[in-house]
Motif scaffolding. Structure first.
Motif, PDB file in Angstrom:
ATOM      1  N   SER A   1       5.505  -2.522  -0.818  1.00  0.00           N
ATOM      2  CA  SER A   1       4.479  -1.781  -1.548  1.00  0.00           C
ATOM      3  C   SER A   1       4.919  -1.640  -2.992  1.00  0.00           C
ATOM      4  CB  SER A   1       4.272  -0.392  -0.933  1.00  0.00           C
ATOM      5  OG  SER A   1       3.556   0.452  -1.800  1.00  0.00           O
TER       6      SER A   1
ATOM      7  N   SER B   1      -3.086   3.282   2.676  1.00  0.00           N
ATOM      8  CA  SER B   1      -3.198   2.355   1.546  1.00  0.00           C
ATOM      9  C   SER B   1      -3.741   1.015   2.002  1.00  0.00           C
ATOM     10  CB  SER B   1      -1.837   2.162   0.866  1.00  0.00           C
ATOM     11  OG  SER B   1      -0.962   1.401   1.669  1.00  0.00           O
TER      12      SER B   1
ATOM     13  N   LYS C   1      -4.014  -3.195   0.406  1.00  0.00           N
ATOM     14  CA  LYS C   1      -3.495  -4.071  -0.633  1.00  0.00           C
ATOM     15  C   LYS C   1      -3.965  -5.490  -0.365  1.00  0.00           C
ATOM     16  CE  LYS C   1       0.880  -4.880   1.787  1.00  0.00           C
ATOM     17  NZ  LYS C   1       2.353  -4.854   1.698  1.00  0.00           N
TER      18      LYS C   1
ATOM     19  N   TYR D   1      -3.298  -9.198  -7.741  1.00  0.00           N
ATOM     20  CA  TYR D   1      -2.785  -8.310  -6.696  1.00  0.00           C
ATOM     21  C   TYR D   1      -3.393  -6.937  -6.911  1.00  0.00           C
ATOM     22  CZ  TYR D   1       0.479  -5.356  -4.064  1.00  0.00           C
ATOM     23  OH  TYR D   1       1.028  -4.429  -3.180  1.00  0.00           O
TER      24      TYR D   1
ATOM     25  N   GLU E   1      -3.521  -2.782  -5.073  1.00  0.00           N
ATOM     26  CA  GLU E   1      -3.086  -1.830  -4.042  1.00  0.00           C
ATOM     27  C   GLU E   1      -3.684  -0.474  -4.390  1.00  0.00           C
ATOM     28  OE1 GLU E   1       1.012  -0.192  -1.861  1.00  0.00           O
ATOM     29  OE2 GLU E   1       1.115  -1.741  -3.418  1.00  0.00           O
TER      30      GLU E   1
END
Length: 715
Positions: free
Chosen positions: A303, A395, A397, A409, A411
């Motif tokens: 993460s 979360s 992502k 990317y 998240e």
């Protein structure tokens, strides 16, 4: 008839025996698949490899066998007998990368140096290799007239792969060498920057048919004992009774899924973490995870928001984890009960910490594979406390390749907190909506990150946005500051040649950090230059200017900082580095922050006396002084010397002496380690903590310890 001949040849390949001695015998490897490493990827960009390297692969019903013949470069080979994973620095090495799913999500590397010392790691996408990852495999090597050659024996049970009739594994072959003392890197295929993970781009597929996937059945019992000594109220050094404990761990495969457990584990750190200078630090320090139980499955917990920090699980009564890698769907679950629970409470530019009592922790992760290192993922964590309260996080992502140049990317995360009730944090600081005490308050927070990258042969452009709201916490992660939003834009240019400058990287960045009230916390510009020269000197230069920086309501302007770093590594026997940083810095740990003049420098290096004896030295000096009075806010140094004798690649004895001038104390540590495989370990040693009292060294406390952990493999 032709099919009959193919079947005979396949059978010879499948059942021929390999004698693992580092000698690549032509008769043993005659029916193997053969590959060559034709591309130099460092310092050139997919240029022709100057020296020939051959790789050979074959298998039987239980093992994959890999061999290398590395030609040329004989006078410049760097090789010492090293313990596991130590050979990745300043040694020649050959590595096979294996991706059993062929899509970049499960890339394991196995390496051997010319003297048979081994190295294994896991790499996720284009991230840094995780060298704490250890699995079962064997390797041997030997020097030859033409260079060197190595052999590897990798059990199928050390790999996770789909249960299908035809296996299609992606392979890549890598060699690091010191060509005329200049570090170079060869690969079996060209790599295009920005086109996804390196193994995803490999054109080598190794097919296996109807191999039996043995189910893991492993038990790992361990026994630990230690004796502590401390000074009593009268100043006498008193020894406590010997404390001993038994632990049990296990690793099993159940219907294609992996199940691991540990009962009453000894999660203490035998090897001390590297001391970090924290005299002007206002947030908690992060240390590397080294514990074997968290070895497999760490990629599920990755993460960029630091949602999971496994060292937050500190002293569990038990811990279990269950994970599965499918063709498209993968999942992970962990449950642990902790006896002593560390908690970090983040604030604006500060953090607060406490060590609470018992807690229960749960982590769940799911990933959907999109191929070529692309994925979508979901993560949930939960920790409940004996003192009451909880910390939860959810979360999502994703990572995507938009083209051969562009990738992105994202998240996003939400936390939900109900604080435990405890008096272990006593600060009077508070945010706009709540304080930092553990008094049962409840709130929700959010965090997010977005990255857009453009990569070509020479240019790299990055944009990053990241934020953590004032209420965001990660009780099972490592969030030390919240209430901020960050934007960063960077551009760099890479130059490569076979001339005096082998490789250079130059560029700059702009960044803006604000809080949720739109106050500027930092507004910074940076220029940097890094170069590798043909004489094995590396030069690093940097200039930073903060037009405005704010700390706890105090604003400072035009803060300049400069750095210079030089590394010199002319041979495998000698390495030295010097870093010098100076400029402006905020004195943070005083009642009213002030801007002072900073001077930091580090001198470090090692000398390899022979193949088995190595001495390392490190000196770190930090000073911050008042610009008006020239008085020091602080000044001091840390000095560490380490001596190591390597009996063989499985065992060594090491002596460490460290002195901390900031605290007038230090320690001496003596450690013997034997590690014949990934999980069997024997430690025996002692740590003696000393204090400098008016120039006289006195032992303030000591610990003698022993640990024996053994792998019973029933695969």
């Amino acid at each position: 008839m032709a099919r009959f001949i193919v079947l005979i040849l396949f059978s010879l390949n499948l059942y021929s025996q390999i004698k693992l001695d580092g000698k690549v015998d032509a008769a043993e490897w005659q029916n193997s698949e053969k590959y060559t490493l034709d591309y130099e990827i460092e310092p050139s960009y997919n240029g022709p490899a100057e020296h020939k390297t051959e790789a050979f692969v074959k298998h039987d019903d239980s093992y994959l066998y890999v061999a290398f013949k590395a030609y040329g470069n004989k006078d410049y080979i760097r090789a010492q007998v090293r313990s596991r994973d130590s050979v990745r620095w300043s040694n020649d090495i050959t590595i096979v990368g294996i991706d059993t799913y062929g899509d970049g999500r499960y890339y394991i590397g196995f390496g051997v140096n010319p003297l048979g010392s081994i190295h294994d790691f896991k790499r996720i996408g284009n991230g840094e290799p995780d060298s704490s990852y250890n699995v079962e495999f064997e390797g041997e090597g030997r020097l030859t007239d033409f260079g060197y050659e190595v052999e590897m024996k990798i059990p199928f049970s050390s790999l996770i792969f789909p249960e299908v009739e035809k296996q299609e594994w992606k392979l890549m072959f890598f060699r690091k060498l010191y060509n005329r003392a200049q570090e170079s890197r060869y690969l079996s295929h060209p790599v295009i920057a920005g086109a996804g993970c390196s193994i995803c781009q490999s054109n080598i597929t190794y097919n296996l048919f109807n191999i039996e996937k043995k189910q893991k059945r492993r038990l790992i019992p361990s026994f630990t004992a230690n004796s502590l000594s401390n000074r009593d109220s009268e100043g006498n050094l008193k020894s406590e009774s010997i404390n001993s404990e038994v632990s049990l761990g296990g690793d099993f495969e159940i219907f294609g899924s992996n199940f691991e457990f540990t009962l009453n584990p000894d999660f203490s750190q035998i090897e001390a973490d590297e001391t970090k200078i924290d005299i002007n630090q206002t947030t908690a320090l992060q240390f590397e995870e080294r514990r074997i139980f968290f070895n497999e499955g760490k990629d599920y917990l990755s993460s960029r928001l630091d949602a999971v920090y496994t060292r937050a699980i500190n002293d569990p009564e038990y811990a279990i984890k269950f994970f599965n890698r499918g063709e498209k769907h993968s999942y992970f679950f962990l449950d642990a009960k902790d006896r002593n629970t560390p908690l970090i409470v983040p604030g604006e530019q500060r953090s607060y910490s406490a060590l609470l009592g018992e807690s229960n922790s749960n982590i769940f992760s799911y990933n959907y594979n999109l191929g070529k290192g692309q994925n979508l993922g979901f993560l949930a964590t939960n920790r409940t406390y004996e003192e009451g309260g909880f910390g939860r996080l959810y979360s999502a992502k994703g990572k995507f390749l938009l083209s051969d140049k562009y990738s992105t990317y994202f998240e996003i995360a939400q936390s939900s907190t109900e604080e435990p009730i405890s008096d272990l944090i006593t600060t009077t600081n508070e945010s706009d909506k709540y304080n930092y005490l553990l008094d049962g308050e409840s709130f929700d927070g959010t965090a997010a990150q977005f990255n857009l990258n453009r990569n070509t042969e020479k240019w790299e452009t990055k944009y990053r946005f990241e934020t953590k709201s004032p209420e965001f916490r990660t009780d099972l992660g490592f969030t030390t500051e919240n209430n901020w939003l960050a934007h960063e834009l960077s551009q760099s240019y890479q130059y490569r040649s076979n001339n005096f400058i082998r490789k250079a990287n130059m560029g700059g960045s702009l960044s803006l950090l604000t809080n949720y009230d739109n106050n500027i916390l930092d507004q910074e510009a940076e220029l940097f230059f890094n170069a590798d020269f043909s004489n094995q000197i590396n030069l690093d230069l940097g200039i930073e200017r903060s037009n405005k920086a704010t700390f706890e309501g105090f604003a400072f302007h035009n803060i300049d900082s400069f750095r210079t770093g030089v590394r010199y590594n002319p041979s495998g026997k000698f390495f030295i580095r010097f870093n010098y940083d100076y400029g402006d810095a905020i004195a943070r740990n005083i009642s009213t922050p002030e801007l002072g003049k900073r001077t930091n420098y580090t001198i470090g290096g090692f000398y390899q006396v022979n193949d088995r004896i190595r001495v390392r030295y490190n000196y770190r000096y930090n000073k911050l002084e008042n610009t008006l009075t020239n008085e020091n806010y602080f000044a001091g140094y840390l000095t560490t010397i380490r001596g190591l004798y390597q009996f063989d690649k499985n065992s060594f004895i090491r002596v460490v002496q460290e002195y901390n001038d900031f605290n007038d104390n230090g320690y001496t540590q003596l450690l013997f380690q034997w590690q014949p495989n990934s999980a069997t370990i024997f430690y025996f040693g002692g740590t003696f903590n000393q204090e400098d009292i008016e120039g006289t060294w006195e032992i303030e406390s000591s610990q003698i310890y022993m640990k024996f952990q053994y792998l019973f493999n029933f695969d």
